[in-house]
Write a protein that holds these residues in place. Structure first.
Motif, mmCIF file in Angstrom:
data_model
loop_
_atom_site.group_PDB
_atom_site.id
_atom_site.type_symbol
_atom_site.label_atom_id
_atom_site.label_comp_id
_atom_site.label_asym_id
_atom_site.label_seq_id
_atom_site.Cartn_x
_atom_site.Cartn_y
_atom_site.Cartn_z
ATOM 1 N N LEU A 4 -10.372 1.968 3.696
ATOM 2 C CA LEU A 4 -9.263 1.096 4.062
ATOM 3 C C LEU A 4 -9.636 -0.365 3.512
ATOM 4 O O LEU A 4 -10.844 -0.916 3.918
ATOM 5 C CB LEU A 4 -9.133 1.034 5.743
ATOM 6 C CG LEU A 4 -8.770 2.340 6.290
ATOM 7 C CD1 LEU A 4 -8.866 2.132 8.066
ATOM 8 C CD2 LEU A 4 -7.515 2.976 6.055
ATOM 9 N N VAL A 5 -8.746 -1.002 2.983
ATOM 10 C CA VAL A 5 -8.892 -2.071 2.416
ATOM 11 C C VAL A 5 -7.691 -2.995 2.847
ATOM 12 O O VAL A 5 -6.519 -2.619 2.465
ATOM 13 C CB VAL A 5 -8.826 -2.026 0.680
ATOM 14 C CG1 VAL A 5 -9.225 -3.515 0.411
ATOM 15 C CG2 VAL A 5 -10.160 -1.236 0.331
ATOM 16 N N GLU A 6 -8.254 -4.190 3.623
ATOM 17 C CA GLU A 6 -7.011 -5.244 3.770
ATOM 18 C C GLU A 6 -7.002 -6.266 2.963
ATOM 19 O O GLU A 6 -7.739 -6.431 1.960
ATOM 20 C CB GLU A 6 -7.433 -5.533 5.295
ATOM 21 C CG GLU A 6 -7.719 -4.695 6.290
ATOM 22 C CD GLU A 6 -9.245 -4.417 6.449
ATOM 23 O OE1 GLU A 6 -9.757 -4.004 7.701
ATOM 24 O OE2 GLU A 6 -9.994 -4.676 5.526
ATOM 25 N N SER A 7 -5.662 -6.768 2.721
ATOM 26 C CA SER A 7 -5.527 -7.979 2.024
ATOM 27 C C SER A 7 -4.143 -8.644 2.585
ATOM 28 O O SER A 7 -3.740 -8.171 3.490
ATOM 29 C CB SER A 7 -5.329 -7.581 0.722
ATOM 30 O OG SER A 7 -3.743 -6.756 0.462
ATOM 31 N N GLY A 8 -3.975 -10.155 2.284
ATOM 32 C CA GLY A 8 -3.015 -10.605 2.680
ATOM 33 C C GLY A 8 -3.360 -11.923 3.534
ATOM 34 O O GLY A 8 -2.588 -12.641 3.960
ATOM 35 N N GLY A 9 -4.757 -11.849 4.186
ATOM 36 C CA GLY A 9 -4.962 -13.086 5.110
ATOM 37 C C GLY A 9 -5.135 -14.348 4.557
ATOM 38 O O GLY A 9 -5.009 -14.478 3.081
ATOM 39 N N GLY A 10 -5.242 -15.426 5.165
ATOM 40 C CA GLY A 10 -5.284 -16.683 4.504
ATOM 41 C C GLY A 10 -5.158 -17.787 5.584
ATOM 42 O O GLY A 10 -5.153 -17.484 6.943
ATOM 43 N N LEU A 11 -4.849 -18.867 5.166
ATOM 44 C CA LEU A 11 -4.342 -20.186 6.161
ATOM 45 C C LEU A 11 -3.106 -20.348 6.004
ATOM 46 O O LEU A 11 -2.274 -20.448 4.890
ATOM 47 C CB LEU A 11 -5.359 -21.157 5.488
ATOM 48 C CG LEU A 11 -4.930 -22.562 5.949
ATOM 49 C CD1 LEU A 11 -5.530 -22.573 7.542
ATOM 50 C CD2 LEU A 11 -5.762 -23.658 5.410
ATOM 51 N N VAL A 12 -2.440 -20.569 7.215
ATOM 52 C CA VAL A 12 -1.166 -20.869 7.463
ATOM 53 C C VAL A 12 -0.926 -21.989 8.511
ATOM 54 O O VAL A 12 -1.599 -21.960 9.374
ATOM 55 C CB VAL A 12 -0.125 -19.474 7.492
ATOM 56 C CG1 VAL A 12 -0.790 -19.066 8.743
ATOM 57 C CG2 VAL A 12 1.073 -19.750 7.538
ATOM 58 N N GLN A 13 -0.049 -22.481 8.367
ATOM 59 C CA GLN A 13 0.288 -23.548 9.465
ATOM 60 C C GLN A 13 1.031 -22.975 10.606
ATOM 61 O O GLN A 13 1.603 -21.772 10.365
ATOM 62 C CB GLN A 13 1.474 -24.462 8.836
ATOM 63 C CG GLN A 13 0.832 -25.539 7.980
ATOM 64 C CD GLN A 13 1.763 -26.795 7.802
ATOM 65 O OE1 GLN A 13 2.802 -26.502 6.923
ATOM 66 N NE2 GLN A 13 1.443 -27.799 7.891
ATOM 67 N N LEU A 18 2.625 -14.627 7.521
ATOM 68 C CA LEU A 18 1.753 -14.043 6.902
ATOM 69 C C LEU A 18 2.323 -12.561 6.851
ATOM 70 O O LEU A 18 2.554 -11.885 7.970
ATOM 71 C CB LEU A 18 0.594 -14.081 6.964
ATOM 72 C CG LEU A 18 -0.253 -15.297 6.882
ATOM 73 C CD1 LEU A 18 -1.775 -15.285 7.138
ATOM 74 C CD2 LEU A 18 -0.263 -15.643 5.137
ATOM 75 N N ARG A 19 1.739 -11.757 5.556
ATOM 76 C CA ARG A 19 2.010 -10.141 5.986
ATOM 77 C C ARG A 19 0.890 -9.645 4.981
ATOM 78 O O ARG A 19 0.176 -9.900 4.178
ATOM 79 C CB ARG A 19 3.418 -9.871 4.738
ATOM 80 C CG ARG A 19 3.603 -8.342 4.858
ATOM 81 C CD ARG A 19 4.339 -7.805 3.569
ATOM 82 N NE ARG A 19 4.964 -6.812 3.848
ATOM 83 C CZ ARG A 19 5.286 -5.837 2.827
ATOM 84 N NH1 ARG A 19 5.352 -6.342 1.693
ATOM 85 N NH2 ARG A 19 5.825 -4.553 3.047
ATOM 86 N N LEU A 20 0.103 -8.870 6.040
ATOM 87 C CA LEU A 20 -0.892 -8.126 5.743
ATOM 88 C C LEU A 20 -0.829 -6.692 5.404
ATOM 89 O O LEU A 20 0.195 -6.211 5.868
ATOM 90 C CB LEU A 20 -2.078 -8.047 7.103
ATOM 91 C CG LEU A 20 -2.247 -9.525 7.813
ATOM 92 C CD1 LEU A 20 -3.076 -9.218 9.125
ATOM 93 C CD2 LEU A 20 -2.993 -10.293 6.886
ATOM 94 N N SER A 21 -1.433 -6.420 4.579
ATOM 95 C CA SER A 21 -1.595 -5.060 4.052
ATOM 96 C C SER A 21 -2.764 -4.433 3.991
ATOM 97 O O SER A 21 -3.741 -4.762 4.052
ATOM 98 C CB SER A 21 -1.116 -5.065 2.527
ATOM 99 O OG SER A 21 0.051 -5.564 2.186
ATOM 100 N N CYS A 22 -2.845 -3.024 4.304
ATOM 101 C CA CYS A 22 -3.960 -2.063 4.462
ATOM 102 C C CYS A 22 -3.632 -0.790 3.407
ATOM 103 O O CYS A 22 -2.772 0.042 3.959
ATOM 104 C CB CYS A 22 -4.295 -1.866 5.902
ATOM 105 S SG CYS A 22 -5.551 -0.649 5.946
ATOM 106 N N ALA A 23 -4.310 -0.650 2.268
ATOM 107 C CA ALA A 23 -4.223 0.254 1.570
ATOM 108 C C ALA A 23 -5.432 1.507 2.173
ATOM 109 O O ALA A 23 -6.348 1.042 2.238
ATOM 110 C CB ALA A 23 -4.182 0.061 0.257
ATOM 111 N N ALA A 24 -4.831 2.740 2.358
ATOM 112 C CA ALA A 24 -5.860 3.565 2.722
ATOM 113 C C ALA A 24 -6.313 4.643 1.395
ATOM 114 O O ALA A 24 -4.933 5.043 0.767
ATOM 115 C CB ALA A 24 -5.388 4.459 3.955
ATOM 116 N N SER A 25 -7.318 5.041 1.199
ATOM 117 C CA SER A 25 -7.558 6.020 0.109
ATOM 118 C C SER A 25 -8.415 7.087 0.882
ATOM 119 O O SER A 25 -9.259 6.873 1.657
ATOM 120 C CB SER A 25 -8.258 5.347 -1.125
ATOM 121 O OG SER A 25 -9.666 5.004 -0.585
ATOM 122 N N GLY A 26 -8.417 8.372 0.066
ATOM 123 C CA GLY A 26 -8.857 9.351 0.831
ATOM 124 C C GLY A 26 -7.683 10.591 1.123
ATOM 125 O O GLY A 26 -6.484 10.535 0.675
#
Length: 120
Positions: A4-13, A18-26
């Protein structure tokens, strides 16, 4: 094995989105439950949202985010998303993607986590 690989995090006011994504492989089954957990500094890891597809699409949310966050899943991409609106500093945490398998065995997988920081 599942990765599982997450992305989309960061700094926001505060008040932002924000929109987080999680790509699953396998080997991923449509019956696998996928969700998001978070762990804030000094606090225990907690369930944020979870989505399942057995017997129909179902989404569950923590009370603190139920009216602000939306979880969705794209089975064609084996990706789960977390749309986060009206963010507050209390949402600041490391967000972890989670997959709970049923077949062939019961097991849980975790991503590395992505940092979400909400400034005031």
């Amino acid at each position: 094995q599942v990765e599982l690989v997450e992305s989309g995090g960061g700094l926001v006011q505060s008040g932002g989105s924000l929109r987080l994504s999680c790509a699953a492989s396998g080997t991923i089954f449509s019956s696998d439950a996928m969700g998001w957990f978070r762990q804030a500094p000094g606090k225990q890891r907690e369930l944020v949202a979870r989505i399942t597809s057995i017997g129909g699409i179902r989404a569950e949310y923590a009370d603190s985010v139920k009216d602000r966050f939306t979880i969705s899943r794209d089975n064609t991409k084996n990706t789960v998303y977390l749309q986060m609106n009206s963010l507050t500093p209390e949402d600041t945490a490391v967000y972890y993607c989670n997959l709970r398998s049923v077949f062939p065995t019961r097991y849980e997988y975790w991503g590395q986590g992505t940092q979400v920081t909400v400034s005031s």
